[in-house]
Design a protein around this motif. Structure first.
Motif, mmCIF file in Angstrom:
data_model
loop_
_atom_site.group_PDB
_atom_site.id
_atom_site.type_symbol
_atom_site.label_atom_id
_atom_site.label_comp_id
_atom_site.label_asym_id
_atom_site.label_seq_id
_atom_site.Cartn_x
_atom_site.Cartn_y
_atom_site.Cartn_z
ATOM 1 N N THR A 170 3.312 11.609 3.185
ATOM 2 C CA THR A 170 3.424 9.492 2.025
ATOM 3 C C THR A 170 3.913 8.606 3.084
ATOM 4 O O THR A 170 4.791 8.876 3.964
ATOM 5 C CB THR A 170 4.467 9.912 1.104
ATOM 6 O OG1 THR A 170 5.148 11.663 1.042
ATOM 7 C CG2 THR A 170 5.439 8.991 0.413
ATOM 8 N N THR B 253 4.487 4.393 3.344
ATOM 9 C CA THR B 253 4.097 3.167 2.292
ATOM 10 C C THR B 253 4.410 1.869 3.524
ATOM 11 O O THR B 253 4.938 2.246 4.176
ATOM 12 C CB THR B 253 5.555 2.925 1.313
ATOM 13 O OG1 THR B 253 6.474 3.171 2.024
ATOM 14 C CG2 THR B 253 5.370 3.796 0.175
ATOM 15 N N THR C 260 0.924 -1.138 0.374
ATOM 16 C CA THR C 260 0.402 -0.082 0.184
ATOM 17 C C THR C 260 0.927 1.473 -0.147
ATOM 18 O O THR C 260 2.012 1.252 0.445
ATOM 19 C CB THR C 260 -1.060 -0.160 1.117
ATOM 20 O OG1 THR C 260 -0.175 -0.125 2.603
ATOM 21 C CG2 THR C 260 -1.806 -1.286 1.188
ATOM 22 N N GLN C 261 0.333 2.574 -0.565
ATOM 23 C CA GLN C 261 1.202 3.561 -0.578
ATOM 24 C C GLN C 261 0.082 4.905 -0.901
ATOM 25 O O GLN C 261 -1.005 4.887 -1.684
ATOM 26 C CB GLN C 261 2.126 3.434 -2.369
ATOM 27 C CG GLN C 261 3.086 5.306 -2.262
ATOM 28 C CD GLN C 261 4.027 4.787 -2.928
ATOM 29 O OE1 GLN C 261 3.918 4.282 -3.984
ATOM 30 N NE2 GLN C 261 5.183 5.987 -2.800
ATOM 31 N N SER C 262 0.611 5.824 -0.267
ATOM 32 C CA SER C 262 -0.476 6.720 0.487
ATOM 33 C C SER C 262 0.805 8.040 -0.445
ATOM 34 O O SER C 262 1.606 8.445 0.831
ATOM 35 C CB SER C 262 -1.389 7.212 0.734
ATOM 36 O OG SER C 262 -1.110 6.900 2.285
ATOM 37 N N GLN C 263 -0.447 9.084 -0.935
ATOM 38 C CA GLN C 263 0.554 9.946 -0.689
ATOM 39 C C GLN C 263 -0.432 11.147 -0.789
ATOM 40 O O GLN C 263 -1.401 11.842 -1.338
ATOM 41 C CB GLN C 263 1.625 10.834 -1.583
ATOM 42 C CG GLN C 263 2.271 11.515 -1.957
ATOM 43 C CD GLN C 263 3.524 11.755 -2.861
ATOM 44 O OE1 GLN C 263 3.727 10.624 -3.943
ATOM 45 N NE2 GLN C 263 3.656 12.766 -3.140
#
Length: 191
Positions: free
Chosen positions: A68, A70, A9-12
């Motif tokens: 950010t 991850t 999962t990754q969010s920014q």
């Protein structure tokens, strides 16, 4: 019965800025009786070739954080052995008010300009839209009125690993050990 599962999962986060622009921009916080109030600016970009004026009792030039993150997690398992792992990171960045003005006129009794814990006034003053930082630090009319509270950023990372027998594997090992030591245990009991 071997199974494997992996998740990434990754969010920014992004900052959506409020923009104020005009030939001259003036912000005034004043109630009906004429008493000055407080002005808070955060996540704002001000563009004017003329003068940017603020009239307030207190002016807060706040920061906002973008983040950010991850993470990766995996799990492997068969009938006897299981293994899990999770790794990731979280990083926050401080976002400042940006003022691009021909002239800056701050009329406030108290000014609070937030700074990231890792940033310096001298370093920020050289960045685009951040010349106001230098003015706050050097303007004799603002001496004693400016406070520079520090804002912490999160910078974390982790990597956890865990492995061991499954409940089924533990039962098999227990049964084998019991079988192999059964004769020895009964001899000790008889003695």
């Amino acid at each position: 019965n071997a199974r494997k599962n992996e998740t990434v999962t990754q969010s920014q986060g992004e900052l959506v800025r409020t923009e104020l622009s005009g030939a001259n921009v003036k912000l005034q916080a004043q109630d009906a009786s004429g008493k000055l109030g407080d002005v808070l600016l955060a996540g704002t970009t001000i563009d004017t070739p003329g003068t940017f004026t603020v009239q307030a009792d207190k002016l807060l030039l706040g920061t906002q954080q973008t983040q950010t993150s991850t993470s990766t997690s995996s799990a492997k398992r068969d009938i006897v052995w299981q293994k899990t792992r999770e790794a990731g990171s979280v990083d926050q960045d401080t976002q400042y008010v940006q003022i691009n003005a021909g002239k800056l006129d701050l009329q406030a009794n108290k000014i609070s300009a937030e700074l990231g814990a890792r940033d310096s006034v001298q370093e920020l003053a050289t960045q685009p839209g951040m010349g106001w930082v230098n003015q706050l630090a050097t303007d004799p009319k603002l001496a004693g009125k400016v406070d520079w509270p520090r804002v912490e950023e999160a910078h974390q990372s982790w990597d956890y690993k865990k492995q061991g027998l499954t409940p089924e594997g533990a039962a098999i090992v227990t049964a084998v050990v019991s079988y192999l030591t059964w004769g020895a245990a009964s001899g000790v009991g008889a003695a």
